[in-house]
Design a protein around this motif. Sequence first.
Motif, PDB file in Angstrom:
ATOM      1  N   GLU A  11     -12.963 -14.318   7.750  1.00 59.00           N
ATOM      2  CA  GLU A  11     -13.210 -14.126   8.788  1.00 59.00           C
ATOM      3  C   GLU A  11     -14.741 -14.364   9.499  1.00 59.00           C
ATOM      4  OE1 GLU A  11     -11.439 -11.589  11.512  1.00 59.00           O
ATOM      5  OE2 GLU A  11      -9.725 -11.103  10.230  1.00 59.00           O
ATOM      6  N   PRO A  58      -1.091 -13.279  12.577  1.00 61.96           N
ATOM      7  CA  PRO A  58      -1.781 -12.618  14.087  1.00 61.96           C
ATOM      8  C   PRO A  58      -2.322 -11.492  13.121  1.00 61.96           C
ATOM      9  CG  PRO A  58       1.347 -12.712  14.068  1.00 61.96           C
ATOM     10  CD  PRO A  58       0.208 -13.287  12.479  1.00 61.96           C
ATOM     11  N   ASN A  59      -2.917 -10.282  14.622  1.00 61.31           N
ATOM     12  CA  ASN A  59      -3.496  -9.196  13.779  1.00 61.31           C
ATOM     13  C   ASN A  59      -2.595  -8.070  12.309  1.00 61.31           C
ATOM     14  OD1 ASN A  59      -5.415  -8.696  16.688  1.00 61.31           O
ATOM     15  ND2 ASN A  59      -5.949  -9.288  14.240  1.00 61.31           N
ATOM     16  N   GLY A  60      -3.439  -7.333  11.464  1.00 59.47           N
ATOM     17  CA  GLY A  60      -2.236  -6.877  10.312  1.00 59.47           C
ATOM     18  C   GLY A  60      -1.127  -7.452  10.069  1.00 59.47           C
ATOM     19  N   SER A  61      -1.072  -9.626   9.870  1.00 56.38           N
ATOM     20  CA  SER A  61      -0.222  -9.644   9.040  1.00 56.38           C
ATOM     21  C   SER A  61      -0.669  -9.323   7.636  1.00 56.38           C
ATOM     22  CB  SER A  61      -0.042 -11.051   9.778  1.00 56.38           C
ATOM     23  OG  SER A  61      -2.055 -11.877   9.644  1.00 56.38           O
ATOM     24  N   GLY A  62      -1.804  -9.052   6.896  1.00 55.94           N
ATOM     25  CA  GLY A  62      -1.652  -9.254   5.683  1.00 55.94           C
ATOM     26  C   GLY A  62      -2.755 -10.250   5.334  1.00 55.94           C
ATOM     27  N   LYS A  63      -3.218 -10.598   6.185  1.00 62.97           N
ATOM     28  CA  LYS A  63      -4.055 -12.418   5.656  1.00 62.97           C
ATOM     29  C   LYS A  63      -4.736 -11.032   4.229  1.00 62.97           C
ATOM     30  CE  LYS A  63      -5.951 -13.269   9.478  1.00 62.97           C
ATOM     31  NZ  LYS A  63      -5.131 -11.817  10.409  1.00 62.97           N
ATOM     32  N   SER A  64      -6.279 -10.553   4.845  1.00 61.08           N
ATOM     33  CA  SER A  64      -7.115  -9.400   4.380  1.00 61.08           C
ATOM     34  C   SER A  64      -6.971  -9.126   2.693  1.00 61.08           C
ATOM     35  CB  SER A  64      -7.763  -8.405   4.789  1.00 61.08           C
ATOM     36  OG  SER A  64      -8.483  -9.075   6.111  1.00 61.08           O
ATOM     37  N   THR A  65      -5.294  -8.727   3.068  1.00 59.05           N
ATOM     38  CA  THR A  65      -4.981  -8.536   1.721  1.00 59.05           C
ATOM     39  C   THR A  65      -4.071  -9.764   0.509  1.00 59.05           C
ATOM     40  OG1 THR A  65      -3.903  -5.981   2.821  1.00 59.05           O
ATOM     41  CG2 THR A  65      -2.651  -6.854   1.262  1.00 59.05           C
ATOM     42  N   GLN A 112     -14.961  -9.382   5.165  1.00 61.18           N
ATOM     43  CA  GLN A 112     -14.673  -8.844   6.720  1.00 61.18           C
ATOM     44  C   GLN A 112     -17.130  -8.338   6.919  1.00 61.18           C
ATOM     45  OE1 GLN A 112     -12.539  -7.782   9.457  1.00 61.18           O
ATOM     46  NE2 GLN A 112     -11.057  -8.642   8.848  1.00 61.18           N
ATOM     47  N   TYR A 140       0.668  -0.966  -0.073  1.00 58.39           N
ATOM     48  CA  TYR A 140       0.039  -0.430   0.312  1.00 58.39           C
ATOM     49  C   TYR A 140       0.721   1.226  -0.281  1.00 58.39           C
ATOM     50  CZ  TYR A 140      -3.630  -2.971   1.367  1.00 58.39           C
ATOM     51  OH  TYR A 140      -4.572  -4.192   1.434  1.00 58.39           O
ATOM     52  N   HIS A 145      -9.296 -17.057  13.301  1.00 60.21           N
ATOM     53  CA  HIS A 145      -8.626 -16.054  13.575  1.00 60.21           C
ATOM     54  C   HIS A 145      -8.147 -17.084  15.034  1.00 60.21           C
ATOM     55  CE1 HIS A 145      -6.758 -12.079  12.775  1.00 60.21           C
ATOM     56  NE2 HIS A 145      -8.575 -11.422  13.151  1.00 60.21           N
ATOM     57  N   VAL A 179       3.746  -5.166   2.319  1.00 62.63           N
ATOM     58  CA  VAL A 179       2.150  -6.119   2.928  1.00 62.63           C
ATOM     59  C   VAL A 179       2.519  -7.657   2.854  1.00 62.63           C
ATOM     60  CG1 VAL A 179       0.187  -6.567   3.884  1.00 62.63           C
ATOM     61  CG2 VAL A 179       0.594  -4.057   3.178  1.00 62.63           C
TER      62      VAL A 179
END
Length: 265
Positions: free
Chosen positions: A172, A44-51, A91, A20, A205, A25
């Motif tokens: 998620e 973990p949160n912010g690790s790039g899964k959704s991206t 999500q 980004y 998660h 990412v």
Amino acid sequence: MALQKTKTLMIEAKELNFSYFDTTVLKDIAFSIKKSSICAILGPNGSGKSTLLKVLDKLLKPQKGTVLIENENLDKLSLRMAAKKIAYLSQETDISFSFSVFDIVLAGRAHNVGYLSQPSRQDLEIAQKAISLVGIDHLKNKIYTQLSGGQKRLVLIAQALAQQAKILLFDEPTNHLDFSNQYVILNLIKNLIKNNHLTAIITLHDPNLAVWFSDTIIMIKNGSLLNYGPTKTIMTAQNLSELYDEKITILNNNNRLFIMLSEIV
Ligand SMILES: Nc1ncnc2c1ncn2[C@@H]1O[C@H](COP(=O)(O)OP(=O)(O)OP(=O)(O)O)[C@@H](O)[C@H]1O
């Protein structure tokens, strides 16, 4: 890591890199996913899964690397063709208009309906079939915005099925669901995928849900692939401890694994 022969593969990601602006990412992500299987992405949160899911749905274009869908380069597919192959459930889906449940599910056919055209009889039948498969016939004339969080999830799953894509990406899907409904909805997704020979990638998660739900696991940390492979092989206390930077213990009860933080065992 090539785990399967090419013809049995549904998705192959090679050296995927995504940033980004100037923030990288995803770094050199590579994996392959077999047809008719379920893959869970953990991290973990912010690790790039959704991206990563958005890259696989062609919503984001990687700066480097390729995604192959049944050996076809995703980059070369039109958005309409991609929608025929891949359905994505994000999500948070913010629908604020007073559409009926049936209309929301029918919107899954949009890629098939020409500009300024009406849905065909076949589109209506497909939407109805998706509603029945998910078991929400009783909701079909209700207004979507008036449903509970769990009911909305079911409607969006039906919409994804109405798209008749071979690949389902779920970000998620257990978000906002109570303890029982997390299992109910994942069980429904699992049965739909297995009975209809679909392929699914799902971010989760809770590793306990992932171990029960998936055939393979992708572990992502800080945008890099930490591990991937068959769930049974990869779900070790060592791998999970490394992934979450926490000491993790796995208890085995009659071959059913229970994963928890070591400090609360
Ligand atoms: N639209 C955006 N613009 C800029 N940075 C973004 C954008 N979306 C996500 N990011 C950043 O990219 C990184 C990865 O985000 P992503 O949502 O993919 O992580 P995630 O693993 O799905 O997180 P979570 O588990 O919290 O949902 C985070 O640092 C996030 O802040």
